[in-house]
Design a protein around this motif. Structure first.
Motif, PDB file in Angstrom:
ATOM      1  N   ARG A   7      36.817  64.098  45.756  1.00  0.00           N
ATOM      2  CA  ARG A   7      37.645  64.466  46.898  1.00  0.00           C
ATOM      3  C   ARG A   7      37.106  63.854  48.193  1.00  0.00           C
ATOM      4  O   ARG A   7      35.997  63.308  48.228  1.00  0.00           O
ATOM      5  N   TYR A  67      36.121  68.085  52.073  1.00  0.00           N
ATOM      6  CA  TYR A  67      36.224  69.125  51.053  1.00  0.00           C
ATOM      7  C   TYR A  67      34.874  69.330  50.366  1.00  0.00           C
ATOM      8  O   TYR A  67      34.460  70.467  50.110  1.00  0.00           O
ATOM      9  N   GLY A 114      39.142  74.024  49.796  1.00  0.00           N
ATOM     10  CA  GLY A 114      39.824  73.447  48.655  1.00  0.00           C
ATOM     11  C   GLY A 114      40.769  74.454  48.030  1.00  0.00           C
ATOM     12  O   GLY A 114      41.189  75.423  48.668  1.00  0.00           O
ATOM     13  N   SER A 115      41.093  74.238  46.775  1.00  0.00           N
ATOM     14  CA  SER A 115      41.994  75.129  46.060  1.00  0.00           C
ATOM     15  C   SER A 115      41.432  76.542  46.043  1.00  0.00           C
ATOM     16  O   SER A 115      40.229  76.755  45.892  1.00  0.00           O
ATOM     17  N   HIS A 169      40.732  67.605  43.178  1.00  0.00           N
ATOM     18  CA  HIS A 169      41.524  68.816  43.425  1.00  0.00           C
ATOM     19  C   HIS A 169      42.203  69.298  42.141  1.00  0.00           C
ATOM     20  O   HIS A 169      42.044  70.451  41.738  1.00  0.00           O
TER      21      HIS A 169
END
Length: 309
Positions: free
Chosen positions: A201, A205, A212-213, A264
């Motif tokens: 990434r 991030y 992030g997620s 991701h």
């Protein structure tokens, strides 16, 4: 053979070859890169070859505005596992049967030669398609157009707005190889000798500057940063072997190491995997990537200051 045993075998063989014939090993690495990439000049000269399949990956509006004559449009999400509920991950390898039907529908047969190319800045999408083909055992017949649509247009080669008529292909059943790993594998190998986990990434991030997620900030403990954007130049071409080797060395990858890459959702990391394989580095994908990691509420770490990349 398990992934761990297969990778161990690859390491042993690689060390034997490196000791016995370093020049041959170097030549093999060069031939691997040559097989994985084709130039716009090569594609122009081979456009009419029987069995050649050209796949465009990117925005459909860009395809409609003009593409390499004969190219077919492929959607990244259409090459993902069919959704069965809200808890599904964003991007996963489709079932072998679904992918087989998709490939035949594109006219791909057992003797097809496949060239995948990126529209504008979609290199990571094109490498995801190539990764899927490689995982399905078709990697030796699939290549990336170096520089993609950008290079084709730079050379002034013609484009078309017509969609080609496609005759369904006849392809033998496919079976996935051991190219994908899960969270448990990443956890058990993050600090293991001979393995290097790579976060593909953007640095923000990785560093934890941006979430992030799942809202988590940071990266998989033990992972190093090697952003997907760093393996290509401004011309969208894969960087030279020397430049790529320097990138992987800076990320802590040592000779003989196996790379485990994530991002991701399992898209950007395939650009890093493609670059690694062009150097002869064995690399696998954590397909669930940070999306899966965060859903499992696994630990993360961040750095106090932004990384140098």
């Amino acid at each position: 053979m398990s992934i761990k045993h297969r990778l161990a075998a690859v390491t042993a063989l690689g060390l034997m070859l490196a000791v016995a014939a370093p020049q041959a090993a170097s030549a093999q690495s060069g031939s691997t890169r040559a097989r994985m990439l084709v130039s716009a000049d090569w594609l122009k000269a081979h456009q009419a070859d029987k069995g050649l399949i050209i796949l465009f990956v990117g925005d459909h509006k860009d395809y409609d505005a003009g593409h390499i004559p004969g190219a077919e449009y492929v959607s990244l999400m259409s090459w993902s596992r069919a959704s069965s509920g809200p808890d599904d991950l964003t991007l996963e390898l489709p079932s072998a049967d679904d992918l087989h039907a998709k490939l035949q529908g594109l006219g791909i047969s057992d003797r097809s030669r496949i060239v995948v190319y990126a529209g504008k800045y979609n290199t990571q999408s094109a490498t995801r398609i190539l990764f899927t083909l490689e995982a399905a055992g078709l990697g030796d017949r699939a290549s990336l157009l170096d520089g993609g649509d950008t290079e084709w247009r730079r050379l002034g080669y013609s484009t078309s707005t017509a969609e080609p008529a496609v005759k369904p292909g006849v392809l033998a059943p496919i079976k996935y190889g051991d190219r994908v790993v899960d969270a448990a594998f990443v956890q058990s190998h993050a600090h293991a000798p001979g393995y290097k986990v790579i976060d593909a990434r953007a640095p923000a991030y990785y560093d934890g500057v941006m979430a992030g997620s799942g809202g988590l900030k940071g990266h998989v403990p033990g992972a190093s940063s090697l952003p997907f954007s760093s393996v290509t130049g401004v011309d969208q071409k894969l960087k030279s072997a020397d430049d790529l080797a320097a990138e992987f060395k800076a990320a802590g990858v040592k000779p003989g190491d196996h790379v485990v890459a994530y991002c991701h959702v399992g898209q950007q990391a395939t650009a890093v995997i493609f670059a690694a394989r062009s150097l002869g580095i064995d690399a696998v994908l954590y397909d669930g990537s940070f999306e899966d990691w965060s859903r499992r509420k696994l630990p993360v770490e961040a750095v106090a200051a932004p990384s140098a990349k």
